[in-house]
Design an enzyme around this catalytic site. Structure first.
Site, short mmCIF file in Angstrom:
data_model
loop_
_atom_site.label_atom_id
_atom_site.label_comp_id
_atom_site.label_asym_id
_atom_site.label_seq_id
_atom_site.Cartn_x
_atom_site.Cartn_y
_atom_site.Cartn_z
N ASP A 1 -1.86 27.42 -13.20
CA ASP A 1 -1.02 28.61 -13.29
C ASP A 1 0.47 28.30 -13.33
O ASP A 1 1.29 29.21 -13.50
CB ASP A 1 -1.29 29.53 -12.11
CG ASP A 1 -2.69 30.13 -12.13
OD1 ASP A 1 -3.39 29.93 -13.15
OD2 ASP A 1 -3.07 30.78 -11.15
N CYS B 1 -10.14 34.25 -8.16
CA CYS B 1 -10.61 35.41 -8.92
C CYS B 1 -11.70 36.19 -8.17
O CYS B 1 -11.92 37.37 -8.44
CB CYS B 1 -11.16 34.97 -10.28
SG CYS B 1 -9.95 34.11 -11.31
N ALA C 1 -7.78 24.58 -8.40
CA ALA C 1 -8.59 24.35 -9.60
C ALA C 1 -8.08 23.20 -10.46
O ALA C 1 -8.80 22.23 -10.73
CB ALA C 1 -8.67 25.63 -10.42
N ALA C 2 -6.84 23.29 -10.93
CA ALA C 2 -6.33 22.26 -11.85
C ALA C 2 -6.19 20.92 -11.16
O ALA C 2 -6.62 19.89 -11.69
CB ALA C 2 -4.99 22.71 -12.44
N SER D 1 -10.16 23.97 -4.00
CA SER D 1 -11.20 24.22 -5.02
C SER D 1 -11.95 25.52 -4.78
O SER D 1 -13.17 25.55 -4.68
CB SER D 1 -12.20 23.05 -5.07
OG SER D 1 -11.54 21.84 -5.35
#
Length: 461
Positions: free
Chosen positions: A291, A49, A15-16, A45
């Site tokens: 994270d 969750c 994500a980041a 990507s």
């Protein structure tokens, strides 16, 4: 590097990292900025969750969780190198040592700007038997696939989940949906330590009502195996719980060993420390997000480690904007989170009682019961709302919600109020949407705010 074109190197392709790459590419073309990204896994990507919902069958296919494939990133002139692990960061030499996990080849790559987005690693307690077949952590898509493979092959229908935080309760739901008999072994006195114990008790009671065996205040001492070497049971000091599969849901820690070895600054919780622009403190051309970082808690004023995809994507956007020549900041969080186990929704934002005490705040706490819709409208479901407000000022400090359909997302109203620094009295005048299918005439958040106002006034009388 001595070139008119700068090189951005990114460690971590989820994500980041890839949000940073994509945003930087929007602002600067390949002739201005070369982007090289290293990802040690097999996917980019993706929504970690969503893994419990894939395991439980609510999400039908693994690829549904992938937002953008490696090929799609490469089409945007991002040199994404999969199954490649960063082994060392040479800050003085401005270069990264990488290893191709398929060939074993190691090589250095120079950078003008560096993004560290190494994520978090699941805690795997050093217990006897923890590495036995049938014991699973759930952090990556690969972990999810391995668990599904085990569930498909296993004939037994007994599952033990170790831990009762977000991952623990979500995996309990997934296993219930797969027809397993589920036991949750929890070190705390109640599940969901992100809630106050009185609210956690509501979660406990609801999970028990779903047929989940809750074992609270219990420490796992070892994992027992059968003659075939596979997991057979989970043992505590007082009992053994038969298991055909075990899920470890005891939390995560920032994956920052690479950063630590490079001498980059880490916080109390082991995460990288950054400024508001997500630049690593003391390092002009190094950024970090996701994270692996600690973030500012706007309510307590302290740094916290919160592993959430929402934050990671925002960090990436901020980093990419700054790397690409723009300007953006990430001011901090108020600690909003929402989860569910079967039809029970669980949400919180702001401070718990013990957080407020640790921050030296004096507060009042109120709890109310209400319904998600007008009581006479079909489908109205009960919910409990707990609200904390600062003494004397009445400033909202935190909200926790446990209830059925329509409960969880009400926490967003409180999150906005916290971010705006509203008092509970100001909240009572909020113009929230009302119609019988959606809310009672007094929304539960407003009912709690009115009760908090009364408590603040009584406290100062």
């Amino acid at each position: 590097m001595s070139s008119t074109r700068e090189r951005l190197v990114i460690i971590g392709g989820d994500a980041a990292g890839m949000s940073a790459a994509s945003q930087a590419r929007r602002l600067k073309g390949p002739d201005e900025l070369e982007i090289v990204a290293f990802e040690r896994g097999g996917f980019t990507s993706y929504s970690a969750c969503g893994i419990p919902y894939w395991v439980g069958g609510s999400v039908g296919d693994r690829d549904d969780l992938v937002a953008r494939t490696p090929e799609e990133h490469r089409e945007r002139a991002i040199d994404l190198r999969m199954r490649t692990e960063a082994r060392r960061i040479d800050v003085e030499g401005r270069r990264v040592l990488a290893r191709d996990l398929e060939s074993g080849e190691e090589y250095w790559t120079a950078y003008d700007k560096l993004v560290v987005a190494t994520g978090a690693r699941p805690l795997r307690p050093p217990l006897p038997g923890v590495d036995a077949p049938g014991v699973h952590g759930v952090q990556t898509l690969g972990d999810g696939q391995a668990l599904i493979d085990t569930l498909t092959r296993t004939e037994g229908r007994r599952a033990v989940v170790v831990g009762a935080g977000y991952i623990g309760v979500e995996m309990a739901e997934a296993l219930i949906q797969r027809g397993y008999d589920v036991t949750v072994v929890n070190r705390g006195k109640e599940p969901m330590s992100t809630l106050d114990p009185d609210m956690g008790r509501l979660v406990h009671e609801a999970m028990t009502g779903m047929g989940i065996e809750m074992v609270n205040d219990a420490e796992v001492t070892k994992i027992l195996t059968g003659e075939d070497g596979r997991v057979a049971a989970v043992a505590t000091e007082d009992a053994e719980y038969p298991a055909d599969v075990v899920i470890l849901g005891v939390g995560v820690r920032p994956e920052t060993e690479l950063a630590r070895a490079a001498g980059l600054p880490l916080g109390e919780h082991g995460g990288l420390l950054t400024d508001l622009a997500m630049r690593v403190r003391g390092h002009e051309d190094i950024w970090a997000g996701g994270d692996c970082v600690e973030v500012l808690d706007l309510m307590s004023g302290r740094e916290r480690h919160i592993a959430l995809g929402t934050h990671a994507n925002k960090h990436g956007q901020v980093i990419g904007s700054n790397v690409g020549g723009g300007y953006a900041t990430f001011p901090g969080v108020v600690g909003t989170a929402v989860s569910k186990v079967c039809d029970l929704e669980i949400a919180r934002t702001g401070l718990r009682e013990k957080d407020a005490l640790a921050a030296g705040l004096r507060f009042v706490a109120v709890t109310i019961e209400s319904t998600s819709r007008a009581g006479y409208y079909p489908g109205a479901a009960l919910m409990t709302v707990k609200m904390l407000a600062e003494r004397r000022t009445g400033r909202l400090l935190g909200v926790q919600i446990v209830g059925r359909e329509g409960a969880g997302k009400r926490v967003d109203v409180a999150a906005v109020a916290l971010t705006a620094g509203m008092t509970v009295e100001q909240m009572t005048a909020l113009d929230l949407g009302y119609a019988p299918p959606f809310s009672p005439v007094w929304d539960p958040i407003l009912v709690a705010a009115r009760k908090a106002v009364a408590a603040v006034r009584a406290d100062t009388a």
